[in-house]
Scaffold this active site. Structure first.
Site, PDB file in Angstrom:
ATOM      1  N   CYS A 150       1.173 -14.300   3.033  1.00 11.15           N
ATOM      2  CA  CYS A 150      -0.091 -14.321   2.278  1.00 11.15           C
ATOM      3  C   CYS A 150       0.002 -15.241   1.068  1.00 11.15           C
ATOM      4  O   CYS A 150      -1.030 -15.717   0.570  1.00 11.15           O
ATOM      5  CB  CYS A 150      -0.477 -12.910   1.841  1.00 11.15           C
ATOM      6  SG  CYS A 150       0.793 -12.080   0.860  1.00 11.15           S
ATOM      7  N   ARG A 152       2.260 -18.032   0.878  1.00 13.70           N
ATOM      8  CA  ARG A 152       2.812 -19.365   1.144  1.00 13.70           C
ATOM      9  C   ARG A 152       2.680 -19.738   2.618  1.00 13.70           C
ATOM     10  O   ARG A 152       2.616 -18.871   3.501  1.00 13.70           O
ATOM     11  CB  ARG A 152       4.283 -19.441   0.731  1.00 13.70           C
ATOM     12  CG  ARG A 152       5.213 -18.573   1.567  1.00 13.70           C
ATOM     13  CD  ARG A 152       6.642 -18.601   1.023  1.00 13.70           C
ATOM     14  NE  ARG A 152       6.733 -17.921  -0.256  1.00 13.70           N
ATOM     15  CZ  ARG A 152       6.929 -18.536  -1.420  1.00 13.70           C
ATOM     16  NH1 ARG A 152       7.071 -19.844  -1.464  1.00 13.70           N
ATOM     17  NH2 ARG A 152       6.994 -17.832  -2.537  1.00 13.70           N
ATOM     18  N   GLY A 215      11.067  -7.619  -2.694  1.00 10.70           N
ATOM     19  CA  GLY A 215      11.889  -7.575  -1.486  1.00 10.70           C
ATOM     20  C   GLY A 215      11.198  -7.961  -0.196  1.00 10.70           C
ATOM     21  O   GLY A 215      11.867  -8.232   0.804  1.00 10.70           O
ATOM     22  N   GLN A 220      10.496 -11.160   5.469  1.00 12.44           N
ATOM     23  CA  GLN A 220       9.727 -12.198   6.166  1.00 12.44           C
ATOM     24  C   GLN A 220      10.616 -13.356   6.599  1.00 12.44           C
ATOM     25  O   GLN A 220      10.403 -13.942   7.667  1.00 12.44           O
ATOM     26  CB  GLN A 220       8.586 -12.676   5.258  1.00 12.44           C
ATOM     27  CG  GLN A 220       7.501 -11.613   5.082  1.00 12.44           C
ATOM     28  CD  GLN A 220       6.606 -11.859   3.881  1.00 12.44           C
ATOM     29  OE1 GLN A 220       6.992 -12.517   2.916  1.00 12.44           O
ATOM     30  NE2 GLN A 220       5.402 -11.316   3.914  1.00 12.44           N
ATOM     31  N   GLY A 291      -8.490   8.643  -5.767  1.00 12.90           N
ATOM     32  CA  GLY A 291      -8.889   7.278  -5.412  1.00 12.90           C
ATOM     33  C   GLY A 291      -7.949   6.711  -4.366  1.00 12.90           C
ATOM     34  O   GLY A 291      -6.731   6.675  -4.567  1.00 12.90           O
ATOM     35  N   ALA A 292      -8.511   6.270  -3.212  1.00 12.15           N
ATOM     36  CA  ALA A 292      -7.690   5.734  -2.120  1.00 12.15           C
ATOM     37  C   ALA A 292      -7.978   4.254  -1.879  1.00 12.15           C
ATOM     38  O   ALA A 292      -7.841   3.755  -0.767  1.00 12.15           O
ATOM     39  CB  ALA A 292      -7.936   6.529  -0.836  1.00 12.15           C
ATOM     40  N   GLY A 293      -8.375   3.562  -2.953  1.00  9.98           N
ATOM     41  CA  GLY A 293      -8.590   2.123  -2.855  1.00  9.98           C
ATOM     42  C   GLY A 293      -7.264   1.379  -2.867  1.00  9.98           C
ATOM     43  O   GLY A 293      -6.195   1.946  -2.594  1.00  9.98           O
ATOM     44  N   LYS A 294      -7.307   0.086  -3.212  1.00 10.74           N
ATOM     45  CA  LYS A 294      -6.104  -0.744  -3.187  1.00 10.74           C
ATOM     46  C   LYS A 294      -5.020  -0.191  -4.107  1.00 10.74           C
ATOM     47  O   LYS A 294      -3.864  -0.031  -3.696  1.00 10.74           O
ATOM     48  CB  LYS A 294      -6.471  -2.176  -3.591  1.00 10.74           C
ATOM     49  CG  LYS A 294      -5.303  -3.143  -3.546  1.00 10.74           C
ATOM     50  CD  LYS A 294      -5.754  -4.554  -3.939  1.00 10.74           C
ATOM     51  CE  LYS A 294      -4.562  -5.503  -3.932  1.00 10.74           C
ATOM     52  NZ  LYS A 294      -4.953  -6.867  -4.332  1.00 10.74           N
ATOM     53  N   GLY A 296      -4.819   2.852  -5.482  1.00  9.37           N
ATOM     54  CA  GLY A 296      -4.425   4.195  -5.063  1.00  9.37           C
ATOM     55  C   GLY A 296      -3.451   4.159  -3.908  1.00  9.37           C
ATOM     56  O   GLY A 296      -2.463   4.912  -3.877  1.00  9.37           O
TER      57      GLY A 296
END
Length: 551
Positions: A150, A152, A215, A220, A291-294, A296
């Site tokens: 995401c 490079r 890490g 990758q 909150g279950a967003g990014k 959370g």
């Protein structure tokens, strides 16, 4: 030594046509696209050991090449390409056989290019083998690897010619992404040989990441090696580079502990909570995430990473929580609707808030009637608010038995950890410099491989010829057992004679003195036996490209 070629396939054919357009009875000068390339033949060319090598303009006789082709009875459909090959060997050998193949990285990263461009150039992991094949199909590319994440998109290649290799890869990137070459050139970065090696080692160690020392990038790089295994273009040089990068990444993390300490708000929130709780209660403390967003989701991930196996998540809808639960298998995640938030807070020891609400979810009147928490968790209920605007009002600090921490409190933790990581990054650079030298020495040691192969082939030709002479003198009625014994005898003699020279040609590159001696031995054997490894390797590479273009 690795060498470079200029043309292949259609380019070779074009070269021949241009040469033949002049008088066939005269000696013709080989055509090159621009005068600069002609001038290059008269300039001193410095080899890798600093020796000055000169080469002048070279002529070739087309008529002689045609006679040679006729005598060899070569297929007319391949005649033009092979004739051009002969011209190429005589015209460009001096200039290119002494040039070592280069490791080159052509890349765009979060530091150089906007996300809109990176997403167009991104290559899914499933496509990496196909892309490696396409890149190695380019005229001046021998080996290739892809590192696409995401943050490079980097292409690593072994190029027969730096300039032409970069040009071909950049044009390929433009063709596959639809981005003009000029725009890619504006945002790309180019690194060669030692600089390319150092860059990949830094990437693997997490020194080039947005979060210093993270890490995920090492995983990758490992995946790039896993995908490349068995792919023809993922060759010895590129494969060796990536495998060494994995070693460097592991060593940096082990010896410097650079990944220790939270450097993101979500990880700092979890780290702070565990710092404030008694260590004995880490496994039993009741965790509530609102909150279950990014943000959370990241809090939940960091809690799991720290060993938390049970938590309650409050959110407006159940879908996001269900998706997180599916991803975090083996962890008990209990969903509760927003209407049950206060009831859930009453049963929690630590409350993380990360919603987009523009008004506080917790005020003094909401918290003052909540039951006290047990002494096992320090008798304090922790509110860790990572939302902006804040979800927990500042007035909650006045409630007995509570502690409130917001983003500003966490920033201090993050800043301190970042400073620590910067110090550790300096230590990591020393490790990278040491490992880079080892890799370059290993790559230098590969130069002896063509000589080893040529010496073995030379000895085998002599063995087979002399064996045939011996067997013919012994008559036609030789028993199979005797024939096999004589054959084994000849092999044994050759292997024993070659053992010494082969030992002096093998070197792992770990000792510079031994490496220099090995390279001197290689040059001595080339002279003594007339192995001409440079020219033969040059021929092999050009012929391979010609054959590839004719398929």
């Amino acid at each position: 030594m690795a060498v470079s070629s200029i043309f292949s396939g259609a380019k070779l054919e074009s070269l021949l046509v241009k040469s033949c357009s002049s008088s066939s009875g005269s000696s013709l000068r080989v055509y090159f696209p621009c005068q600069q390339q002609m001038k290059a033949f008269s300039k001193p060319n410095r080899g890798r050991k600093g020796m000055v090598q000169r080469s002048g303009g070279v002529r070739c006789d087309v008529a002689q090449s045609n006679v040679a082709l006729e005598s060899e009875k070569i297929d007319p459909s391949k005649a033009s390409a092979l004739s051009a090959l002969e011209q190429l060997k005589t015209s460009a050998a001096d200039r290119y056989t002494k040039e070592r193949s280069s490791i080159v990285v052509i890349g765009l990263s979060v530091h150089t290019a906007p996300v809109e461009m990176r997403e167009k150039l991104a290559i899914p992991e499933a496509e990496w083998p196909r892309v490696i094949g396409e890149l190695c199909g380019l005229n001046h590319i021998e080996e290739a690897a892809v590192l696409s994440t995401c943050n490079r998109m980097e292409i690593y290649v072994v190029a027969l010619s730096q300039h032409r290799g970069v040009k071909e890869v950049t044009e390929w990137m433009s063709k596959t992404s639809g981005i003009p070459v000029s725009e890619i050139c504006e945002h790309r970065f180019l690194l060669y040989n030692k600089d390319a090696t150092k860059h990949l080692f830094e990437v693997s160690a997490g020194l080039d990441s947005l979060v210093l020392g993270e890490g995920q990038i090492l995983a990758q790089v490992k995946q790039a090696v896993k995908v490349g295994q068995g792919v023809v273009g993922f060759g010895r040089n590129i494969g060796g580079l990536f495998k060494h990068a994995i070693t460097v990444g592991k060593r940096v993390r082990t010896e410097t502990n650079i990944a220790a300490g939270a450097v993101s708000v979500s990880s700092a929130a979890v780290e702070l909570a565990l710092m404030k709780l008694p260590e004995s209660s880490h496994a039993t403390a009741r965790m509530l995430v609102i909150g279950a967003g990014k943000m959370g989701k990241l809090v939940i991930k960091h809690l799991v990473a720290k060993g938390c196996t049970k938590m309650v998540v409050v959110n407006r809808s159940e879908e996001k929580v269900a998706a997180i639960h599916e991803e975090m298998k083996g962890v008990e995640i209990i969903y509760k609707p927003l209407t049950e938030m206060l009831a859930c807070a009453a049963e929690a020891d630590v409350v993380f808030t990360s919603t987009a609400s523009e008004t506080p979810l917790f005020l003094k009147e909401h918290v003052k009637d909540l039951p006290l928490v047990s002494s096992e968790v320090g008798s304090l209920r922790l509110f860790i608010d990572i939302s902006v605007p804040r979800n927990v009002g500042s007035c909650v600090r006045d409630v007995e038995g509570t502690r409130v921490y917001n983003v500003d409190d966490l920033k201090e933790v993050v800043a301190a950890n970042k400073e620590d990581r910067l110090r550790k990054a300096m230590e990591a650079q020393a490790i990278i410099a040491e490992e880079s030298k080892q890799f370059e020495a290993w790559r230098d040691s590969l130069e002896t491989v063509p000589t080893i192969k040529k010496l073995r082939a030379y000895a085998e030709r002599i063995r087979v010829a002399e064996l045939e002479k011996c067997l013919s003198k012994m008559g036609d009625d030789i028993p199979k057992k005797t024939r096999r014994a004589v054959d084994d005898l000849s092999r044994g003699i050759v292997n024993k004679l070659l053992h010494g020279p082969m030992q002096h040609l093998r070197c792992d590159g770990s000792d510079s003195r031994t490496l220099n001696e090995t390279l001197e031995n290689m040059h001595a054997l080339n002279r003594m036996f007339g192995l001409e490894s440079d020219i033969s390797l040059f021929e092999q590479k050009i012929r391979a490209k010609v054959e590839q273009s004719q398929k």
